[in-house]
Write an enzyme that holds these catalytic residues in place. Sequence first.
Site, PDB file in Angstrom:
ATOM      1  CB  ALA A  22      -0.828 -16.979 -15.282  1.00 22.00           C
ATOM      2  CB  VAL A  23      -1.608 -14.898 -10.500  1.00 22.80           C
ATOM      3  CG1 VAL A  23      -1.283 -13.795  -9.275  1.00 22.80           C
ATOM      4  CG2 VAL A  23      -2.754 -14.485 -11.177  1.00 22.80           C
ATOM      5  N   PRO A  43      -0.496 -28.208  -6.795  1.00 21.64           N
ATOM      6  CG  PRO A  43      -2.667 -28.631  -6.395  1.00 21.64           C
ATOM      7  CD  PRO A  43      -1.655 -27.161  -6.098  1.00 21.64           C
ATOM      8  CG  ASP A 248       9.763  24.801 -35.490  1.00 22.15           C
ATOM      9  OD1 ASP A 248      10.227  25.805 -35.420  1.00 22.15           O
ATOM     10  OD2 ASP A 248      10.258  23.985 -36.087  1.00 22.15           O
ATOM     11  CE  LYS A 270      13.051  28.640 -39.855  1.00 17.44           C
ATOM     12  NZ  LYS A 270      13.785  27.420 -40.417  1.00 17.44           N
ATOM     13  CG  ASP A 304      12.795  13.356 -36.999  1.00 12.64           C
ATOM     14  OD1 ASP A 304      12.977  12.730 -35.901  1.00 12.64           O
ATOM     15  OD2 ASP A 304      13.862  13.379 -37.926  1.00 12.64           O
ATOM     16  CB  ILE A 307      12.016  14.458 -41.545  1.00 15.91           C
ATOM     17  CG1 ILE A 307      12.625  12.917 -41.195  1.00 15.91           C
ATOM     18  CG2 ILE A 307      11.327  14.043 -43.048  1.00 15.91           C
ATOM     19  CD1 ILE A 307      13.503  12.239 -42.154  1.00 15.91           C
ATOM     20  CB  THR A 332       8.719  12.223 -39.897  1.00 14.69           C
ATOM     21  OG1 THR A 332       8.794  13.402 -40.942  1.00 14.69           O
ATOM     22  CG2 THR A 332       8.593  10.753 -40.681  1.00 14.69           C
ATOM     23  CB  ALA A 333       4.258  14.872 -41.381  1.00 18.58           C
ATOM     24  CG  MET A 384       6.436  21.926 -45.891  1.00 18.39           C
ATOM     25  SD  MET A 384       8.024  22.574 -45.502  1.00 18.39           S
ATOM     26  CE  MET A 384       9.073  21.008 -46.111  1.00 18.39           C
TER      27      MET A 384
END
Length: 469
Positions: A22-23, A43, A248, A270, A304, A307, A332-333, A384
């Site tokens: 694999a290496v 091999p 914000d 706000k 976001d 939203i 988004t939340a 909210m």
Amino acid sequence: MKLFPIFADLKNRRVLVVGGGAVAERKTLALLEASAHVVVGAPELTPALTELAAQGRIVYLAGRFDAAWLDDVWLVVAATDERAANAAVSEAAGARRIFTNVVDDPELSSFQVPSIVDRSPVIVAISSSGVAPVLARRVRERIESLFDHTLGQLAALAATYRKRIRASHPDLGARRRFYDWLLDGPVAGLLRQQQPAQAEAALTQALDAPLTPAEGSVVLVGAGPGDPGLLTLKALRALNEADVILYDRLVSDEVMSLARRDADRVGVGKLPGENHHATQARIHALLVEHAQAGKRVVRLKGGDAFIFGRGGEELEYLRAHGVRFEVVPGITAALACAAYAGIPLTHREHAQSVRLITAHCREDEDNLDWPALAREKQTLAFYMGVGQLELLTRRLLAHGRAAETPFALIENGSRPEQRVLSGTLDALPRLAAEHEIRSPALLIVGEVAGLASRLQWFGQHIDGSAIPA
């Protein structure tokens, strides 16, 4: 320096990889990316290496290492799982003065393979001189986050127009200012927006005209719910390139700590009771003012921006005033808070749809479709809503939502102080008051909220159903 850094041109040059596991496979693929003529001796080979040999993309030498394999070789990688075999490769290659890397064995190596940040033709290589590869990997991860993947396109475009740039700006100082504009201005922005033709047009137009002062711009960035680990790489880059950040109230201190240190930071959050129309007008004016002054502005919003964040209004205002902008979405939340509370928003047995709802309204302004919201087998995520729990509960129950419907109220979702209060809908206002749930908090109503008590993994969970009324 313990090592001398060097970038090797291996195109069509013979490179030997000893080992077929694999290496060796990983090293072979990296060498093929560099257009090397790769010879693999072992091999046996992994299925992927066998397929490469069958396709003629590598040459396969079957058997154990033979010094004759080194004929006409420019570079050697020893990747067997036997140190004695690797040592034999190193010794034989050293006798021929061929640089050799023995994977994870700096004592036997004459060169180290660095960690790579690939923005071809720009390549950043990081080495710990072989003593701390994990540290090198961590450094690479940090650097990866700093450079957009379009950096390579920008470098290639600059290379294409290099002669014209030199002809247009023979003075070295002017030429440096032009390259600064190229890296920081609209050309780079258009490439990030996947508009290569427009980017090239902007470059050629700039070459045919005097260099004007830097054009300002705005990046609308979603900061997520608070955990800085949820920032996107693009958001992090924008914060590190900003001249001005308008942020914000709900943007966490941890997120702000990742921003450029010398950026001007303007809080525009706000507060309850404010005239939000007047506050939004001030935000619009500040965005345009700083952008028209040639500044790179980040408008940083919790969650976001699209939203319940009024991001669309801000972009409309910027467009109307001719300000260039781009958007970096945030988590988004509803997505983040639910995940951190162990609540899947959809579930094959419990919910086939999700509704994102703002509860930020007075009772006399209520125009939500309550009969539709009261239906079963759906998830409601109220933003909210802490100040409206009585109204929300009364409306849902009145329109047929079952009293025993589960809810989860997530306070400070994704932050260290996160609390999740769960229970049944009929007890929601009482439980929230008893446990003094405060904003910011997200309310989830629906069958999936009942999974919170079983799947909780982060922060504090309060099972309201176990508390007597």
